[in-house]
Design a protein around this motif. Structure first.
Motif, PDB file in Angstrom:
ATOM      1  N   TYR A  24      70.131-100.627  25.820  1.00 44.35           N
ATOM      2  CA  TYR A  24      70.560-101.922  25.280  1.00 44.35           C
ATOM      3  C   TYR A  24      70.993-101.728  23.834  1.00 44.35           C
ATOM      4  N   ALA A  25      72.151-102.310  23.496  1.00 47.24           N
ATOM      5  CA  ALA A  25      72.706-102.140  22.157  1.00 47.24           C
ATOM      6  C   ALA A  25      73.187-103.480  21.629  1.00 47.24           C
ATOM      7  N   SER A  26      73.291-103.572  20.307  1.00 49.92           N
ATOM      8  CA  SER A  26      73.802-104.785  19.671  1.00 49.92           C
ATOM      9  C   SER A  26      75.307-104.876  19.867  1.00 49.92           C
ATOM     10  N   ALA A  27      75.757-106.061  20.228  1.00 47.33           N
ATOM     11  CA  ALA A  27      77.188-106.295  20.400  1.00 47.33           C
ATOM     12  C   ALA A  27      77.884-106.302  19.043  1.00 47.33           C
ATOM     13  N   ASN A  28      79.176-106.038  19.055  1.00 47.26           N
ATOM     14  CA  ASN A  28      80.035-106.120  17.871  1.00 47.26           C
ATOM     15  C   ASN A  28      79.608-105.176  16.751  1.00 47.26           C
ATOM     16  N   THR A  29      78.937-104.088  17.113  1.00 49.87           N
ATOM     17  CA  THR A  29      78.473-103.098  16.148  1.00 49.87           C
ATOM     18  C   THR A  29      78.774-101.709  16.690  1.00 49.87           C
ATOM     19  N   PRO A  30      79.393-100.838  15.894  1.00 47.78           N
ATOM     20  CA  PRO A  30      79.591 -99.461  16.368  1.00 47.78           C
ATOM     21  C   PRO A  30      78.253 -98.817  16.713  1.00 47.78           C
ATOM     22  N   LEU A  31      78.294 -97.897  17.632  1.00 47.84           N
ATOM     23  CA  LEU A  31      77.073 -97.305  18.170  1.00 47.84           C
ATOM     24  C   LEU A  31      77.204 -95.786  18.159  1.00 47.84           C
ATOM     25  N   GLN A  32      76.127 -95.121  17.818  1.00 48.98           N
ATOM     26  CA  GLN A  32      76.059 -93.669  17.970  1.00 48.98           C
ATOM     27  C   GLN A  32      75.092 -93.379  19.103  1.00 48.98           C
ATOM     28  N   LEU A  33      75.580 -92.710  20.129  1.00 48.53           N
ATOM     29  CA  LEU A  33      74.756 -92.311  21.259  1.00 48.53           C
ATOM     30  C   LEU A  33      74.409 -90.839  21.092  1.00 48.53           C
ATOM     31  N   ASP A  34      73.122 -90.546  20.930  1.00 48.69           N
ATOM     32  CA  ASP A  34      72.650 -89.168  20.816  1.00 48.69           C
ATOM     33  C   ASP A  34      72.138 -88.724  22.178  1.00 48.69           C
ATOM     34  N   VAL A  76      79.367-104.138  29.524  1.00 46.21           N
ATOM     35  CA  VAL A  76      78.550-103.088  30.126  1.00 46.21           C
ATOM     36  C   VAL A  76      79.407-101.832  30.169  1.00 46.21           C
ATOM     37  N   LEU A  77      78.898-100.770  29.578  1.00 44.70           N
ATOM     38  CA  LEU A  77      79.631 -99.516  29.502  1.00 44.70           C
ATOM     39  C   LEU A  77      78.920 -98.487  30.379  1.00 44.70           C
ATOM     40  N   PRO A  78      79.451 -98.211  31.582  1.00 49.10           N
ATOM     41  CA  PRO A  78      78.793 -97.229  32.444  1.00 49.10           C
ATOM     42  C   PRO A  78      79.050 -95.803  31.972  1.00 49.10           C
ATOM     43  N   PHE A  79      78.106 -94.908  32.286  1.00 46.07           N
ATOM     44  CA  PHE A  79      78.294 -93.482  32.058  1.00 46.07           C
ATOM     45  C   PHE A  79      77.820 -92.741  33.291  1.00 46.07           C
ATOM     46  N   THR A  80      78.284 -91.516  33.453  1.00 44.14           N
ATOM     47  CA  THR A  80      78.018 -90.774  34.670  1.00 44.14           C
ATOM     48  C   THR A  80      78.179 -89.280  34.412  1.00 44.14           C
ATOM     49  N   CYS A  81      77.700 -88.477  35.352  1.00 50.00           N
ATOM     50  CA  CYS A  81      78.052 -87.065  35.321  1.00 50.00           C
ATOM     51  C   CYS A  81      79.419 -86.935  35.985  1.00 50.00           C
ATOM     52  N   SER A  82      80.043 -85.799  35.866  1.00 49.17           N
ATOM     53  CA  SER A  82      81.395 -85.634  36.401  1.00 49.17           C
ATOM     54  C   SER A  82      81.460 -85.796  37.920  1.00 49.17           C
ATOM     55  N   MET A  83      80.344 -85.546  38.603  1.00 49.03           N
ATOM     56  CA  MET A  83      80.314 -85.664  40.063  1.00 49.03           C
ATOM     57  C   MET A  83      79.944 -87.071  40.532  1.00 49.03           C
ATOM     58  N   GLY A  84      79.486 -87.928  39.616  1.00 50.78           N
ATOM     59  CA  GLY A  84      79.079 -89.273  39.983  1.00 50.78           C
ATOM     60  C   GLY A  84      77.683 -89.350  40.588  1.00 50.78           C
ATOM     61  N   MET A  85      76.946 -88.237  40.568  1.00 49.22           N
ATOM     62  CA  MET A  85      75.593 -88.223  41.137  1.00 49.22           C
ATOM     63  C   MET A  85      74.597 -88.965  40.260  1.00 49.22           C
ATOM     64  N   TYR A  86      74.722 -88.787  38.944  1.00 47.07           N
ATOM     65  CA  TYR A  86      73.794 -89.388  37.993  1.00 47.07           C
ATOM     66  C   TYR A  86      74.547 -90.424  37.184  1.00 47.07           C
ATOM     67  N   ALA A 128      74.413 -82.962  35.116  1.00 52.89           N
ATOM     68  CA  ALA A 128      74.207 -83.955  34.056  1.00 52.89           C
ATOM     69  C   ALA A 128      74.827 -83.493  32.735  1.00 52.89           C
ATOM     70  N   ILE A 129      75.068 -82.185  32.581  1.00 52.46           N
ATOM     71  CA  ILE A 129      75.688 -81.714  31.332  1.00 52.46           C
ATOM     72  C   ILE A 129      77.177 -82.067  31.248  1.00 52.46           C
ATOM     73  N   ALA A 130      77.780 -82.437  32.374  1.00 49.18           N
ATOM     74  CA  ALA A 130      79.181 -82.872  32.366  1.00 49.18           C
ATOM     75  C   ALA A 130      79.179 -84.393  32.233  1.00 49.18           C
ATOM     76  N   PHE A 131      79.115 -84.877  30.988  1.00 46.08           N
ATOM     77  CA  PHE A 131      78.896 -86.291  30.670  1.00 46.08           C
ATOM     78  C   PHE A 131      80.221 -87.023  30.499  1.00 46.08           C
ATOM     79  N   VAL A 132      80.335 -88.191  31.160  1.00 45.65           N
ATOM     80  CA  VAL A 132      81.590 -88.947  31.172  1.00 45.65           C
ATOM     81  C   VAL A 132      81.304 -90.422  30.891  1.00 45.65           C
ATOM     82  N   ILE A 133      82.107 -91.020  29.996  1.00 43.22           N
ATOM     83  CA  ILE A 133      82.132 -92.478  29.820  1.00 43.22           C
ATOM     84  C   ILE A 133      83.536 -92.913  30.230  1.00 43.22           C
ATOM     85  N   PRO A 134      83.720 -93.275  31.505  1.00 38.83           N
ATOM     86  CA  PRO A 134      85.076 -93.529  32.032  1.00 38.83           C
ATOM     87  C   PRO A 134      85.862 -94.592  31.261  1.00 38.83           C
TER      88      PRO A 134
END
Length: 99
Positions: free
Chosen positions: A30-40, A82-92, A50-56
């Motif tokens: 969960y993140a604050s709207a209208n604010t830039p975000l750093q995802l670590d 809502v910003l989905p993220f996934t591995c390159s294979m879509g498994m995770y 899981a090392i092949a990380f994608v934010i489509p």
């Protein structure tokens, strides 16, 4: 519902995501709207897809190191986005919900 708060940084919020051999944790951030975000993204002996990380929606993809922290800058998003993220294979999968 109790939600973990994002840590504040100078230019927005910082969220941590673990990329493990069996997926991403937590699966919903969960993140604050209208604010830039750093995802670590934290890896610790991670060798699965899981090392092949994608934010489509952002056209972002990267190969994470086996061990370490990879920071991803995410531009401000509107409330309710809502910003989905996934591995390159879509498994995770997971998502960032902006409130």
């Amino acid at each position: 519902v109790d939600r973990p708060a994002a840590n504040e940084s100078l230019n927005g919020s910082v969220l941590a995501l673990e990329a493990r051999n069996n997926g991403y944790f937590p699966t919903t951030l969960y993140a604050s709207a209208n604010t830039p975000l750093q995802l670590d993204i934290v890896t610790q002996n991670t060798v699965s897809c899981a090392i092949a990380f994608v934010i489509p929606n952002l056209g972002f993809e990267t190969i994470l190191p086996r061990n370490g922290v990879t920071s991803v800058e995410i531009p401000a998003q509107a409330a309710g986005a809502v910003l989905p993220f996934t591995c390159s294979m879509g498994m995770y999968t997971g998502q960032i919900v902006f409130e």
